[in-house]
Design a protein around this motif. Sequence first.
Motif, PDB file in Angstrom:
ATOM      1  N   GLU A  22       0.812 -52.335  52.482  1.00  0.00           N
ATOM      2  CA  GLU A  22       0.990 -51.944  51.085  1.00  0.00           C
ATOM      3  C   GLU A  22       0.315 -53.017  50.254  1.00  0.00           C
ATOM      4  O   GLU A  22       0.480 -54.215  50.526  1.00  0.00           O
ATOM      5  N   THR A  24      -0.765 -54.523  46.321  1.00  0.00           N
ATOM      6  CA  THR A  24      -0.722 -54.553  44.860  1.00  0.00           C
ATOM      7  C   THR A  24      -2.001 -55.241  44.404  1.00  0.00           C
ATOM      8  O   THR A  24      -2.235 -56.398  44.734  1.00  0.00           O
ATOM      9  N   PHE A  26      -4.289 -56.663  41.421  1.00  0.00           N
ATOM     10  CA  PHE A  26      -4.187 -57.174  40.060  1.00  0.00           C
ATOM     11  C   PHE A  26      -5.583 -57.194  39.462  1.00  0.00           C
ATOM     12  O   PHE A  26      -6.481 -57.865  39.982  1.00  0.00           O
ATOM     13  N   ARG A  30      -7.552 -51.496  34.408  1.00  0.00           N
ATOM     14  CA  ARG A  30      -7.183 -50.529  35.442  1.00  0.00           C
ATOM     15  C   ARG A  30      -8.363 -49.650  35.873  1.00  0.00           C
ATOM     16  O   ARG A  30      -8.515 -49.327  37.046  1.00  0.00           O
ATOM     17  N   LEU A  40      -1.170 -48.139  47.521  1.00  0.00           N
ATOM     18  CA  LEU A  40      -1.818 -49.038  46.573  1.00  0.00           C
ATOM     19  C   LEU A  40      -1.140 -48.969  45.213  1.00  0.00           C
ATOM     20  O   LEU A  40      -0.970 -47.891  44.642  1.00  0.00           O
ATOM     21  N   ARG A  41      -0.734 -50.131  44.715  1.00  0.00           N
ATOM     22  CA  ARG A  41      -0.227 -50.257  43.346  1.00  0.00           C
ATOM     23  C   ARG A  41      -1.238 -51.090  42.574  1.00  0.00           C
ATOM     24  O   ARG A  41      -1.825 -52.023  43.122  1.00  0.00           O
ATOM     25  N   VAL A  42      -1.413 -50.775  41.313  1.00  0.00           N
ATOM     26  CA  VAL A  42      -2.349 -51.516  40.477  1.00  0.00           C
ATOM     27  C   VAL A  42      -1.588 -52.158  39.326  1.00  0.00           C
ATOM     28  O   VAL A  42      -0.857 -51.483  38.600  1.00  0.00           O
ATOM     29  N   ALA A  43      -1.766 -53.469  39.196  1.00  0.00           N
ATOM     30  CA  ALA A  43      -1.188 -54.221  38.085  1.00  0.00           C
ATOM     31  C   ALA A  43      -2.336 -54.677  37.205  1.00  0.00           C
ATOM     32  O   ALA A  43      -3.377 -55.091  37.698  1.00  0.00           O
ATOM     33  N   VAL A  57       2.825 -58.129  37.555  1.00  0.00           N
ATOM     34  CA  VAL A  57       3.452 -58.069  38.869  1.00  0.00           C
ATOM     35  C   VAL A  57       4.820 -57.404  38.778  1.00  0.00           C
ATOM     36  O   VAL A  57       5.173 -56.559  39.619  1.00  0.00           O
ATOM     37  N   ALA A  60       4.300 -53.695  38.516  1.00  0.00           N
ATOM     38  CA  ALA A  60       3.866 -53.120  39.787  1.00  0.00           C
ATOM     39  C   ALA A  60       5.012 -53.016  40.788  1.00  0.00           C
ATOM     40  O   ALA A  60       5.062 -52.096  41.595  1.00  0.00           O
ATOM     41  N   GLU A  61       5.949 -53.951  40.697  1.00  0.00           N
ATOM     42  CA  GLU A  61       7.111 -53.925  41.593  1.00  0.00           C
ATOM     43  C   GLU A  61       8.209 -53.017  41.085  1.00  0.00           C
ATOM     44  O   GLU A  61       9.198 -52.797  41.762  1.00  0.00           O
TER      45      GLU A  61
END
Length: 64
Positions: A22, A24, A26, A30, A40-43, A57, A60-61
């Motif tokens: 997983e 994240t 940064f 975006r 995938l998470r985008v911060a 962060v 994203a969390e």
Amino acid sequence: MFGASGRTGRLAVERALAEGHEVTAFVRERGTLALEHERLRVAEGDVLDPASVEAGVAAAEGTI
């Protein structure tokens, strides 16, 4: 992962996702990361601004 939208960062993100991690990412903006994935998470923020990093962060969390 900081710098995820750059050449090396994008390759690192793709590799990590391919290996089942997983991630994240940064990024400053975006729209600069043209990659989508279920893990995938985008911060978004400015890495030179500590408050921006903390907020990005946390978002994203899902903690804010």
